[in-house]
Design a protein around this motif. Structure first.
Motif, PDB file in Angstrom:
ATOM      1  N   ASP A  27       4.743   1.585  -2.577  1.00  0.00           N
ATOM      2  CA  ASP A  27       3.566   1.240  -1.781  1.00  0.00           C
ATOM      3  C   ASP A  27       3.549   1.854  -0.394  1.00  0.00           C
ATOM      4  N   TYR A  29       5.254   2.273   3.650  1.00  0.00           N
ATOM      5  CA  TYR A  29       5.645   1.320   4.691  1.00  0.00           C
ATOM      6  C   TYR A  29       4.486   0.427   5.110  1.00  0.00           C
ATOM      7  N   THR A  30       3.341   1.027   5.402  1.00  0.00           N
ATOM      8  CA  THR A  30       2.258   0.245   5.998  1.00  0.00           C
ATOM      9  C   THR A  30       1.697  -0.797   5.037  1.00  0.00           C
ATOM     10  N   ARG A  31       1.695  -0.510   3.741  1.00  0.00           N
ATOM     11  CA  ARG A  31       1.107  -1.440   2.775  1.00  0.00           C
ATOM     12  C   ARG A  31       2.100  -2.474   2.254  1.00  0.00           C
ATOM     13  N   THR A  32       3.363  -2.297   2.570  1.00  0.00           N
ATOM     14  CA  THR A  32       4.389  -3.235   2.083  1.00  0.00           C
ATOM     15  C   THR A  32       4.434  -4.474   2.959  1.00  0.00           C
ATOM     16  N   SER A  33       4.566  -5.618   2.325  1.00  0.00           N
ATOM     17  CA  SER A  33       4.693  -6.886   3.039  1.00  0.00           C
ATOM     18  C   SER A  33       6.019  -7.547   2.687  1.00  0.00           C
ATOM     19  N   ILE A  34       6.444  -8.456   3.540  1.00  0.00           N
ATOM     20  CA  ILE A  34       7.651  -9.227   3.254  1.00  0.00           C
ATOM     21  C   ILE A  34       7.471 -10.030   1.969  1.00  0.00           C
ATOM     22  N   ASP A  35       6.265 -10.533   1.744  1.00  0.00           N
ATOM     23  CA  ASP A  35       5.996 -11.285   0.514  1.00  0.00           C
ATOM     24  C   ASP A  35       6.229 -10.414  -0.719  1.00  0.00           C
ATOM     25  N   ALA A  36       5.790  -9.142  -0.663  1.00  0.00           N
ATOM     26  CA  ALA A  36       5.977  -8.233  -1.799  1.00  0.00           C
ATOM     27  C   ALA A  36       7.452  -7.947  -2.032  1.00  0.00           C
ATOM     28  N   THR A  45      10.959 -15.609   1.175  1.00  0.00           N
ATOM     29  CA  THR A  45      10.765 -14.874   2.431  1.00  0.00           C
ATOM     30  C   THR A  45      11.749 -15.374   3.491  1.00  0.00           C
ATOM     31  N   GLY A  55      12.561  -8.545  10.397  1.00  0.00           N
ATOM     32  CA  GLY A  55      11.452  -8.427   9.452  1.00  0.00           C
ATOM     33  C   GLY A  55      11.363  -7.082   8.764  1.00  0.00           C
ATOM     34  N   LYS A  56      10.138  -6.663   8.471  1.00  0.00           N
ATOM     35  CA  LYS A  56       9.918  -5.467   7.662  1.00  0.00           C
ATOM     36  C   LYS A  56      10.534  -4.221   8.291  1.00  0.00           C
TER      37      LYS A  56
END
Length: 211
Positions: A27, A29-36, A45, A55-56
């Motif tokens: 995905d 870097y920008t589209r990745t979330s901690i939830d994912a 999380t 965090g990310k």
């Protein structure tokens, strides 16, 4: 008991890093979330933040640094196996470049992250880009330049700037390979890869063999 806790923590950390590597490679870097990342790693999380309070950004830095370290070690092994003792410069350089390119197949998740990093470089914090360069590409090219300096001292190359010579060799041999494979995302027949590498090595030697 304490040992089991440490093992459990280490296993959780490994799961997070491996899961994050897959998500970042898929995905970006920008589209990745901690939830994912949590979903991919099968952790909460909260567990991620316990291991990576930053965090990310911190997870991404660890992902690229640890992946790059594996690639650098493979590159050092290639230098040692293929250029430790040169008996036929052209043949040895061809074998060296083929070995240098092997990590792309051995560590596909890392190289997927690297492709995403290059594509998003303008949207990723500069310190993360710098961390990747320092831990990976810069260390590899400097190691190659060190061996090229030795080859020049041995009279096998005319390379007053070994670092530039190393860049030239990799661009001439792997530049077209990377272009045709979209930086390793697409397959390339072994024979075609060997032909491209061979042509690049011969072009390099026309410029760098002693007169």
């Amino acid at each position: 008991m304490a040992q089991r806790v440490r093992q459990g923590l280490a296993e959780k950390r490994t799961a997070i890093v491996c899961g994050a590597r897959r998500v970042f490679g898929r995905d970006g870097y920008t589209r990745t979330s901690i939830d994912a990342i949590a979903k991919e790693a099968d952790v909460s999380t909260r567990t991620i933040y316990n291991h990576f309070p930053g965090g990310k950004a911190e997870v991404f830095r660890v992902v690229v640094e640890e992946g790059a370290a594996q690639v650098v070690q493979a590159h050092l092994d290639a230098l040692d196996r293929r250029l430790h003792k040169v008996t036929d410069l052209e043949a040895d350089l061809i074998a060296f470049i083929q070995a240098w390119a092997e990590p792309a197949d051995r560590f596909p998740d890392h190289f997927a992250v690297a492709r995403q990093l290059r594509a998003e470089v303008g949207h990723i914090p500069q310190e993360l880009v710098d961390a990747w360069r320092r831990s990976g590409p810069q260390r590899s090219i400097e190691a190659a330049a060190g061996r090229f300096r030795e080859l020049a001292d041995e009279g096998l190359l005319d390379a007053p700037d070994p670092l530039r010579a190393a860049h030239h060799l990799f661009h001439l041999t792997l530049g077209e390979v990377n272009d045709r494979t979209c930086m390793g995302a697409l397959p390339l027949p072994d024979q075609e890869r060997t032909e491209l590498i061979t042509a690049g090595v011969r072009a390099f030697l026309r410029g760098y063999l002693p007169r």
